[in-house]
Design an enzyme around this catalytic site. Sequence first.
Site: not given
Length: 199
Positions: A50, A81, A139, A175, A177
């Site tokens: 975040e 992100c 996400i 993402h 990963e």
Amino acid sequence: MNRPLIGVLALQGDVREHRAAFERCGCPTISVRLPEELDRIDALALPGGESTTISRLLRVFAMEEPLRRRLERGLPTFSTCAGMIVLGKEILDGRPDQLALGALDVSLRRNGYGRQVESFEADIDIPDVGPPHFRGVFIRAPRVLSVGDGARVIARLGDDPVALVQGPHLALAFHPELSGDDRLHHLYVERVLSGSLAA
């Protein structure tokens, strides 16, 4: 080439997954939480999470100014992100106290594809890593609204830039990963850090 020591900013997000991916690429890694750890590394990965929380924790751990100094001296980064948001030049819907460190010449909108419940996966064509498509995990992903002359887009989702290179930086809106596919981590180690994929 000598394998760089890659630090993974360990304030929030997929730290273990990024470390594992880089170690599968043959690179040693450390978790970075303190200013003195920044001095040890050759490159820094900024994972998702975040972005406002990461901004706050960078200040809590007295990391903001040391990180700014290292970026000004050319510290290479791999950001995903929220990490991409923190490194951007402009956050159009950010909080007034939110960090935009300016290492990437991009303007972004947080949660540009929707909230957590609207997360999705999509196949992305990334010529620099070759076929097959890369499965991108989005996400609460940022939407890149503009890209300056200093950056080069290497992948899009529709018309939206979702992966770009700027000098020693590779930035992704998704993402990698979480995909089980290490090709972007390999690309970063083999080509971005050597300067052969620079914008």
